[in-house]
Design a protein around this motif. Sequence first.
Motif, short mmCIF file in Angstrom:
data_model
loop_
_atom_site.label_atom_id
_atom_site.label_comp_id
_atom_site.label_asym_id
_atom_site.label_seq_id
_atom_site.Cartn_x
_atom_site.Cartn_y
_atom_site.Cartn_z
N ALA A 76 3.27 5.77 -5.79
CA ALA A 76 3.14 5.71 -7.24
C ALA A 76 1.93 6.51 -7.73
O ALA A 76 2.02 7.25 -8.70
N VAL A 77 0.77 6.37 -7.05
CA VAL A 77 -0.41 7.09 -7.52
C VAL A 77 -0.26 8.59 -7.30
O VAL A 77 -0.73 9.39 -8.11
N LEU A 78 0.42 8.99 -6.23
CA LEU A 78 0.67 10.41 -6.01
C LEU A 78 1.56 10.97 -7.13
O LEU A 78 1.33 12.07 -7.63
N ALA A 79 2.56 10.19 -7.54
CA ALA A 79 3.45 10.62 -8.62
C ALA A 79 2.69 10.74 -9.95
O ALA A 79 3.10 11.51 -10.82
N LEU A 80 1.60 9.99 -10.08
CA LEU A 80 0.80 10.04 -11.31
C LEU A 80 -0.29 11.12 -11.27
O LEU A 80 -1.06 11.24 -12.22
N GLY A 81 -0.38 11.86 -10.16
CA GLY A 81 -1.33 12.97 -10.10
C GLY A 81 -2.48 12.80 -9.15
O GLY A 81 -3.34 13.68 -9.05
N LEU A 83 -6.60 2.08 -1.94
CA LEU A 83 -5.61 1.04 -2.20
C LEU A 83 -5.75 0.02 -1.08
O LEU A 83 -5.52 0.35 0.09
N ILE A 84 -6.20 -1.18 -1.43
CA ILE A 84 -6.42 -2.21 -0.42
C ILE A 84 -5.34 -3.28 -0.52
O ILE A 84 -4.84 -3.58 -1.60
N GLN A 92 0.81 -1.22 0.00
CA GLN A 92 0.00 0.00 0.00
C GLN A 92 0.85 1.27 0.00
O GLN A 92 0.50 2.24 -0.66
N ASP A 93 1.96 1.27 0.72
CA ASP A 93 2.79 2.48 0.78
C ASP A 93 3.46 2.74 -0.56
O ASP A 93 3.48 3.88 -1.04
N ALA A 94 4.01 1.71 -1.20
CA ALA A 94 4.65 1.88 -2.50
C ALA A 94 3.62 2.30 -3.55
O ALA A 94 3.87 3.18 -4.38
#
Length: 86
Positions: A47-52, A72-73, A41-43
């Motif tokens: 990744a989703v933050l880096a994608l916007g 993210l589950i 979940q942390d990784a």
Amino acid sequence: MSASTAASGLAFQRAPGLTPSTWPDPAVPQQMHLDVMVDDQDAAGAAVLALGARRLPGDHVYADPAGHPFCLIRRPTWASPVGGSS
């Protein structure tokens, strides 16, 4: 099982003029909600933050750039690893 028989997919399209959801504020309710199964979940969050994506209140809760919430589950033990290796 091969990736082509085990995978599912979603398609997205842009909707000009869409009023973004303000969830959890009910002024503009959710228009969809996805739970995305991940191994880490942390990784996946990084990744989703880096994608916007942006963080929302809650445990591993985010919104896509249009404001749609998703979580993210953690992958359950009965499911195959998300990366595809067993």
